[in-house]
Design a protein around this motif. Structure first.
Motif, short mmCIF file in Angstrom:
data_model
loop_
_atom_site.label_atom_id
_atom_site.label_comp_id
_atom_site.label_asym_id
_atom_site.label_seq_id
_atom_site.Cartn_x
_atom_site.Cartn_y
_atom_site.Cartn_z
N ALA A 56 -26.14 69.50 99.61
CA ALA A 56 -27.49 69.04 99.98
C ALA A 56 -27.95 69.70 101.28
O ALA A 56 -29.12 70.10 101.42
CB ALA A 56 -27.49 67.52 100.13
N THR A 86 -28.84 73.30 100.50
CA THR A 86 -30.09 73.36 99.73
C THR A 86 -31.29 73.19 100.65
O THR A 86 -32.28 73.93 100.58
CB THR A 86 -30.10 72.26 98.65
N ARG A 87 -31.17 72.20 101.53
CA ARG A 87 -32.26 71.93 102.46
C ARG A 87 -32.47 73.10 103.42
O ARG A 87 -33.60 73.45 103.77
CB ARG A 87 -31.94 70.66 103.25
N THR A 98 -34.30 75.91 101.47
CA THR A 98 -35.68 75.65 101.07
C THR A 98 -36.54 75.14 102.23
O THR A 98 -37.76 75.17 102.14
CB THR A 98 -35.73 74.61 99.94
N GLY A 99 -35.91 74.67 103.30
CA GLY A 99 -36.68 74.11 104.40
C GLY A 99 -37.07 75.15 105.42
O GLY A 99 -37.07 76.35 105.14
N TYR A 150 -31.34 65.73 107.98
CA TYR A 150 -30.51 65.28 106.86
C TYR A 150 -29.44 64.33 107.40
O TYR A 150 -28.72 64.67 108.33
CB TYR A 150 -29.85 66.45 106.14
#
Lengths: 376, 302
Positions: free
Chosen positions: A219, A222-223, A226-227, A302
């Motif tokens: 996670a 991924t963040r 894409t962030g 996160y």
């Protein structure tokens, strides 16, 4: 704006494969390209879905062609090997790690389409020594700079990535320093170590461990891909456990060995391809390491779902314990029963003795205290 | 009215004072020990990021230190009301006794005698953490490395932090220099207090100087073992392990009035003048209370 084309290096390993699969499940992302020197194992391949796999060595100029022709805009670099055995010896491990990163960064610098780079680094860059502060923040440096192995490679790689960020200020660079990863599916350094029924530890030392669950690691990556986080962040779960505690919670048997024996044991297991620990990782077993995760939680945004203890427990569910906790429970319960009956008998004897001694020592009745009277 | 007298009244809603909790019987103690062993075997206890293990501290380490505290050194504490019940504070004490027993006794004093049962989180030299067993045991007792990062982290999370700014200069000083404070380091402890705005509680410990009177220092042995000093006392190494038994001196631990630092603001931590002045103030306070306690003490062993 989500990335159009993502390139993930090191996709044949569990974490790389899981990240690529996660990114591929996001319809907003156009293409996901996975790169590795070896093809993914069947169980990884099954999950990959629409991920395109390119079998390439990041040390070769081929990687530049891939980045250019597919106009990759986001690169996630996680092809950093932690163990010499996985890479075929220390020399080739260093070459893969350092030269591979240099080639990849050179290719990224040439390609104008690249606008984001994520590096999966490690908290091993903080080293491990007796002179360490208890908790490392991102701005701190190793008190004793790691002399070799994975930690040294990671330090070099971070240096090259920083230089790249200076040369290409238009590219957003995120460096994530992960703690040891653990979980039922990932094959990490620590999970292999704790899988042994008898776990050797350094006599007289107890390391503080901070872990991160594999799902949280995916996670976070991924963040990051894409962030829009730019900078360096430590990635670890909340809380810590001691190594001795982790071994007991997993129902393993600890085997404390004096330090010189640990060194030769390390060499033996490496030779036998069982557990592959370098001297600097042995030092980590002595002192451990804890990192501060405020940046991850507040700036990166996160919060890991598993704490260190929960991640360890989740890993433990996939692992049949050697010392079953129920066994300890049973022994404790039977000992308690024996104790209660013995104590009961002793109390009876005590009472009989008291009665024989007569009522001479009977306590005086307590005088009721004065009480204020309420108005009616 | 000669027969008039004051009768204290107890309001109805107030609980009558409960009788002091009875000492647990031997069977309850054994059952508690059994439960402790079960927890230790299954790893079901909590430790914090500094490696502090409250379960082990409360059930093994503190009970092991208590006989020394009560019976051997007969420690008397004074001024515990100067230590706040909640929130961060920095306890600064003199260091002496060849072996840092004073740090352990201060830990017991604050946990057992303070009404809020405060845990003293000590700051130790890096040598402590290099030595096997001692290093890991110290961490489990709540000790961490004496560095500004750790001190500030503990203080800002509301912990009571104990520091001995004299370090090895204090604990390893020859016997004829007893009760004279050594240089207080570089004032790092003051800047940690300033940056976190926590009060400084000066603490004077009398009695620890006499436990191992250090009459000589075997420098060559110290260098060989990598130690800052190698003590020679009237009984050690002459009597071997027997010489490692500390002399039963009478101890006093006195906490002085807290020196507040919040009004200076965190920026003052970078002002050397403020740091030096506060360091001197703390040092003077401790030295004066040492002299005061020495005057109170009738003899070394009673």
């Amino acid at each position: 704006m989500p990335p159009a084309v993502v390139l993930v290096t090191g996709v044949s390993r569990w974490l790389g494969g899981a990240l690529a699969a996660e990114l591929a499940s996001d319809p907003a992302i156009g293409r996901v390209i996975g790169v590795d020197t070896v093809p993914p194992r069947p169980e990884v391949l099954r999950r990959l879905g629409r991920v395109e796999f390119v079998r390439a060595d990041i040390r070769s100029p081929l990687i530049g062609k891939v980045i250019e022709s597919a106009s990759v805009d986001t690169v996630v670099h996680m092809n950093i090997s932690a163990t010499p055995a996985g890479a075929g010896g220390r020399v080739s491990m260093k070459e893969l790690n350092v030269i591979g990163t240099m080639q990849l960064l050179a290719a990224c610098q040439r390609s104008p389409a690249v606008r984001r780079l994520v590096l999966k680094s490690t908290s091993a860059v903080y080293g491990a020594s007796s002179r360490d502060p208890a908790v490392f923040t991102e701005t701190m440096q190793a008190r004793r700079v790691p002399g070799g192995g994975f930690a040294k490679d990671s330090l070099d790689i971070e240096g090259y990535v920083r230089a790249f960020a200076r040369r290409r200020p238009d590219v957003g660079v995120a460096v994530l320093r992960f703690t040891n990863l653990i979980g039922p599916r990932i094959d990490s350094l620590l999970s292999g170590f704790l899988r042994m029924p008898v776990v050797p530890t350094a006599l007289g030392y107890d390391a503080r461990l901070q872990l991160l669950h594999e799902d949280d690691a995916v996670a976070v990556l991924t963040r990051a891909a894409t962030g829009d986080f730019v900078g360096t962040a430590n990635a670890g779960a909340s809380g810590t456990v001691l190594l001795s505690q982790a071994i007991r919670r997993l129902g393993r048997v600890p085997l404390p060995l004096p330090e010189p024996a640990m060194g030769s044991l390390g060499r033996t297991t490496r030779w036998a391809r069982m557990v592959d620990w370098s001297p600097e990782q042995m030092r980590f077993l002595n002192f451990g390491r804890v990192i501060d995760t405020r940046v991850l939680r507040e700036e990166f945004g996160y919060v890991p779902r598993y704490s260190t203890a929960e991640a360890l427990a989740d890993y433990g569910r996939s692992l049949p314990p050697v010392v079953r906790p129920e066994l300890v429970e049973e022994v404790a319960a039977s000992a308690r029963t024996v104790l209660t009956s013995v104590a009961g008998g002793a109390h009876t004897v005590q009472r009989v003795l008291d009665t024989v001694a007569g009522g001479r020592r009977r306590a005086a009745p307590s005088v009721p205290g004065l009480r204020a009277v309420h108005d009616a | 009215m000669p027969e008039a007298r004051v009768i204290p009244l107890r309001p109805d809603d107030e609980q009558p004072p409960s009788p002091p909790a009875a000492e647990p019987g031997w069977d309850e103690q054994l059952a508690g020990g059994l439960e402790f062993l079960r927890r230790r075997l299954t790893g079901e206890y909590d430790t914090d990021e500094f490696g502090f293990d409250p379960d082990l501290t409360d059930h093994v380490l503190l009970p092991g230190l208590r006989p020394w505290f009560h019976r051997w050194f007969r420690v008397e504490t004074q001024g515990l009301e100067n230590v706040p019940d909640v929130g961060g504070a920095l306890v600064v004490a003199n260091h002496s006794g060849t072996v840092p027993v004073d740090a352990l006794m201060a830990t017991v004093a604050l946990h057992d005698e303070h009404p809020a049962a405060r845990r003293l989180r000590l700051l130790g030299a890096d040598l402590v953490f290099q030595v096997p067993f001692i290093g890991s045991l110290a961490r489990k007792l709540g000790v961490t490395l004496a560095c500004n990062e750790d001190a500030e982290r503990l203080l800002s999370s509301g912990e009571l932090v104990g520091v001995f700014p004299e370090g090895f200069k204090g604990v390893g000083k020859p016997f004829h220099e007893r009760y004279t404070l050594q240089r207080f380091g570089r004032g790092g402890f003051v800047s940690a207090a300033l940056r976190t705005g926590t009060p400084i509680v000066p603490c004077a410990i009398v009695g620890a100087e006499e436990i191992y009177p250090m009459i000589g220092n075997a420098r060559i042995a110290a260098r060989l073992l990598g130690l800052p000093y190698f003590p020679i006392t009237p009984t050690f190494p002459l009597l071997g392990p027997l010489g490692a038994v500390p002399l039963p001196s009478k101890w006093f631990i006195a906490f002085g009035e807290p020196i507040e630092t919040a009004s200076y603001g965190p920026a003052a931590a970078d002002d050397p003048m403020v740091v030096f002045n506060l360091t001197d103030q703390v040092r003077e306070t401790i030295q004066h209370s040492l002299y005061r306690l020495l005057l109170q003490r009738r003899s070394v062993f009673s």
